[in-house]
Motif scaffolding. Structure first.
Motif, PDB file in Angstrom:
ATOM      1  N   THR A  79      -0.651  -3.684   1.459  1.00 51.17           N
ATOM      2  CA  THR A  79       0.027  -2.442   1.436  1.00 51.17           C
ATOM      3  C   THR A  79       0.875  -2.431   0.099  1.00 51.17           C
ATOM      4  O   THR A  79       0.913  -3.352  -0.256  1.00 51.17           O
ATOM      5  N   LYS A  95       4.381   4.491   0.026  1.00 49.03           N
ATOM      6  CA  LYS A  95       3.446   3.044   0.821  1.00 49.03           C
ATOM      7  C   LYS A  95       2.517   3.716   1.220  1.00 49.03           C
ATOM      8  O   LYS A  95       2.827   4.632   1.740  1.00 49.03           O
ATOM      9  N   THR A 139      -0.961   2.032   3.975  1.00 46.94           N
ATOM     10  CA  THR A 139      -1.239   0.501   4.657  1.00 46.94           C
ATOM     11  C   THR A 139      -2.402   0.627   4.481  1.00 46.94           C
ATOM     12  O   THR A 139      -3.114   1.526   5.261  1.00 46.94           O
ATOM     13  N   GLU A 192       1.479  -4.207  -3.123  1.00 42.61           N
ATOM     14  CA  GLU A 192       2.981  -4.808  -2.933  1.00 42.61           C
ATOM     15  C   GLU A 192       3.313  -6.587  -1.940  1.00 42.61           C
ATOM     16  O   GLU A 192       3.192  -7.310  -2.200  1.00 42.61           O
ATOM     17  N   SER A 193       2.506  -6.359  -0.718  1.00 46.21           N
ATOM     18  CA  SER A 193       1.410  -7.255  -0.460  1.00 46.21           C
ATOM     19  C   SER A 193      -0.106  -7.948   0.858  1.00 46.21           C
ATOM     20  O   SER A 193      -0.453  -5.948   1.123  1.00 46.21           O
ATOM     21  N   LYS A 233      -1.192  -8.960   4.443  1.00 50.27           N
ATOM     22  CA  LYS A 233      -0.814  -9.566   5.620  1.00 50.27           C
ATOM     23  C   LYS A 233      -2.189  -9.835   6.084  1.00 50.27           C
ATOM     24  O   LYS A 233      -3.215  -9.124   6.091  1.00 50.27           O
ATOM     25  N   THR A 267       2.324 -13.634   5.733  1.00 48.75           N
ATOM     26  CA  THR A 267       1.828 -13.133   4.211  1.00 48.75           C
ATOM     27  C   THR A 267       0.451 -14.273   3.580  1.00 48.75           C
ATOM     28  O   THR A 267       1.028 -15.421   3.934  1.00 48.75           O
ATOM     29  N   PHE A 292      -0.642 -12.572   0.358  1.00 51.85           N
ATOM     30  CA  PHE A 292       0.192 -12.442  -1.037  1.00 51.85           C
ATOM     31  C   PHE A 292       0.990 -11.372  -0.952  1.00 51.85           C
ATOM     32  O   PHE A 292       1.124 -10.372  -0.448  1.00 51.85           O
ATOM     33  N   ASP A 293       1.690 -11.971  -1.689  1.00 46.59           N
ATOM     34  CA  ASP A 293       3.308 -11.078  -1.748  1.00 46.59           C
ATOM     35  C   ASP A 293       3.934 -10.125  -2.911  1.00 46.59           C
ATOM     36  O   ASP A 293       5.337 -10.394  -3.387  1.00 46.59           O
ATOM     37  N   GLY A 294       2.604 -10.061  -3.665  1.00 46.26           N
ATOM     38  CA  GLY A 294       2.955  -9.404  -5.353  1.00 46.26           C
ATOM     39  C   GLY A 294       2.303  -9.864  -5.478  1.00 46.26           C
ATOM     40  O   GLY A 294       2.573  -9.407  -7.495  1.00 46.26           O
ATOM     41  N   LYS A 295       3.029 -12.072  -6.731  1.00 47.32           N
ATOM     42  CA  LYS A 295       2.627 -12.360  -7.042  1.00 47.32           C
ATOM     43  C   LYS A 295       2.630 -14.189  -7.376  1.00 47.32           C
ATOM     44  O   LYS A 295       1.119 -14.220  -7.393  1.00 47.32           O
TER      45      LYS A 295
END
Length: 189
Positions: A19, A105, A107, A145-146, A148, A154, A156-159
């Motif tokens: 996303t 956004k 996806t 952003e993420s 999944k 998750t 990767f959560d953006g960080k």
């Protein structure tokens, strides 16, 4: 399902659902799959190519990360594929929207097959870098952003990257699951 078909479908894969967010909005091509693939390839070349991008004459081609990600080959080729088909990844994006407002956004899915799964971090870095460089003719910037997995966990959560959520399945398991879904749907009708 017979054992021969089961063996042919014993292909490992990982489905990553990305996303991305467009902080400033912008326009993208209708066919985003092609733009994402081209942009991703360019970012992989920028990150990994130590030569002149002439892969046919490069003495590092056998060990090249770009070759191993973009043009991965199967060790055992199933009879339904050609011997030179690249099967390392598939990008899926059915979104036909062209204009994205600020904060909009998108996806899309990245499916990695076989040995290409171990290069997921390179693909992720390529998309993060592509977001900073910009996608499409108008160089629309985005942020990942993420990411999944196929269960919605998750990766990767953006960080932060959660490698323990990289879930590997086989095509056989997928086909078996879909057959079960079809059978139970028919039973309920």
């Amino acid at each position: 399902m017979d054992e021969v078909l089961k063996g042919q479908l014993n292909i490992r894969y990982f489905k990553a659902v990305f996303t991305v967010c467009f902080p400033n909005g912008g326009d993208l091509p209708e066919n985003k799959t092609s733009a994402l693939r081209g942009g991703m390839g360019e970012m992989l070349l920028q990150m990994h190519c130590i030569s002149d991008r002439n892969c046919d004459t490069c003495s590092f081609a056998e060990e090249c990360t770009v070759q191993r990600t973009m043009y991965s080959q199967m060790a055992i080729v199933p009879p339904f594929m050609g011997s030179h088909d690249s099967v390392g990844y598939v990008i899926e994006c059915g979104d036909k929207q062209i204009h994205y407002a600020a904060g909009g956004k998108l996806t899309f899915c990245l499916l990695l097959f076989g040995k290409t799964i171990v290069h997921f971090k390179s693909f992720l870095r390529a998309f993060i870098m592509l977001g900073k460089t910009g996608l499409g003719i108008e160089k629309t910037h985005f942020q990942v952003e993420s990411v999944k997995n196929s269960f919605g966990k998750t990766v990767f959560d953006g960080k932060r990257l959660y490698t323990n959520n990289i879930s590997v399945h086989t095509v056989y398991e997928y086909v078996e699951h879909r057959l079960e879904q079809s059978t139970s749907q028919l039973d309920s009708e």
